[in-house]
Write an enzyme that holds these catalytic residues in place. Sequence first.
Site, short mmCIF file in Angstrom:
data_model
loop_
_atom_site.label_atom_id
_atom_site.label_comp_id
_atom_site.label_asym_id
_atom_site.label_seq_id
_atom_site.Cartn_x
_atom_site.Cartn_y
_atom_site.Cartn_z
N CYS A 77 0.85 -1.20 0.00
CA CYS A 77 0.00 0.00 0.00
C CYS A 77 0.89 1.25 0.00
CB CYS A 77 -0.92 -0.02 1.21
SG CYS A 77 -1.78 -1.60 1.41
N ARG A 282 -16.48 8.97 10.21
CA ARG A 282 -15.38 9.33 11.12
C ARG A 282 -14.35 10.24 10.45
NH1 ARG A 282 -14.00 4.52 12.93
NH2 ARG A 282 -15.69 4.77 14.42
FE1 SF4 Z 1 -0.05 -3.68 5.31
FE2 SF4 Z 1 -2.38 -2.61 6.04
FE3 SF4 Z 1 -0.18 -1.06 5.65
FE4 SF4 Z 1 -1.36 -2.18 3.57
S1 SF4 Z 1 -2.28 -0.67 4.96
S2 SF4 Z 1 0.85 -2.15 3.98
S3 SF4 Z 1 -2.06 -4.13 4.42
S4 SF4 Z 1 -0.48 -2.60 7.22
#
Ligand code: SF4
Length: 335
Positions: A77, A282
């Site tokens: 992400c 939120r």
């Molecule tokens: Fe990992 Fe969640 Fe961060 Fe994505 S948002 S890198 S799944 S901790």
Amino acid sequence: MTISTTSAAASPATIKSSTTPVVRRDWVQSEILALFDRPLMDLLYEAQQVHRHYHDPNKVQLSQLISIKTGGCAEDCAYCSQASSHQTGTGLTATKLLEVERVVASAKKAKDGGASRYCMGAAWTSPKDRDLDSLVAMVQGVKELGLETCMTLGMLTDHQTAELKKAGLDYYNHNVDTSEEYYSKIITTRSYQDRIDTLERVRAAGINVCSGGIVGMGESRADRAGMLRTLANLPEHPDSVPINMLVAVPGTPLENVEKLDPFEFVRTIAAARIMMPMAEVRLSAGRQSMSEELQAMCFFAGASSIFYGEQLLTTPNPENNKDMALFKKLGVSPA
Ligand code: SF4
Ligand code: SAM
Ligand code: DTB
């Protein structure tokens, strides 16, 4: 300078709007874009009317976060400090799953500080079954304190949702993050449909769904509208909808992304409120860099909840006394 304050208890009866907002799950993109395009005052007026129908405008719910397992995440992400692929840049140290006693002790402090919901987050693609006993014990321990429980652990199997439900988990947070179209610019290691499937699994297990996303990641207005369309057209509206303003963490691919105009953030909150009238919307990450005036405008636009406590997962959040001072100035009380 004298600051006049109001108290919710002393204020006259809350004005309720008379017409019942229609709860719809068939939003089309052009209608949502038309909402975003409206003059701001008209948009805010409608959002506030919808808000007053289902929520007390002078109450804001407080959820507190804890990172129960930090960093070392295999997902990519682009916004996240906890992806192992960004950790060299962010300098974040990965930790193992916290001990149950530590989590429950922190929850007790959160409750004493005024929070009503405790949200436990882990940097996982999904939990391992070997961690399930600890997760169950955390839910039970936090619930025994009289707090609502929330977890965000990544994707779940049917077995895991069933065990967490049995333990008393009230909410599960799993964000769609952005529009289906923009998603692949942000995350490549799992699909949009994976996110939706987990939400369905959570709902089917009888756990309340908390799902929202992030704005300010370089997406277009059409993407912000598309994200809300996904959420509002789910088989049931999420019970909670966190709207995060990107916290641009140095060392992540989005560290230098152009900042979103604050009014566009307010418009996103207002559109979420109108589209999902009963949900808890939120005002989530990003408050640390927001003025009091902007936060007040978000409450007027229909935000009914905040993340409370001086830490989000890995980044800072306003201190409790700062939030309480703001609430006092606004005549808002915590719920
Ligand atoms: Fe990992 Fe969640 Fe961060 Fe994505 S948002 S890198 S799944 S901790
Ligand atoms: N790993 C799990 C997952 O991704 O579902 C749970 C934890 S994850 C950190 C929870 C959510 O926090 C993300 O989906 C994202 O919406 C939000 N988030 C993470 N980093 C953020 C940032 N830098 N700014 C704003 N929101 C962020
Ligand atoms: C959500 O939508 N926002 C929270 C919670 N759900 C888990 C997380 C915000 C994280 C902000 C960046 C950080 O502190 O790492």
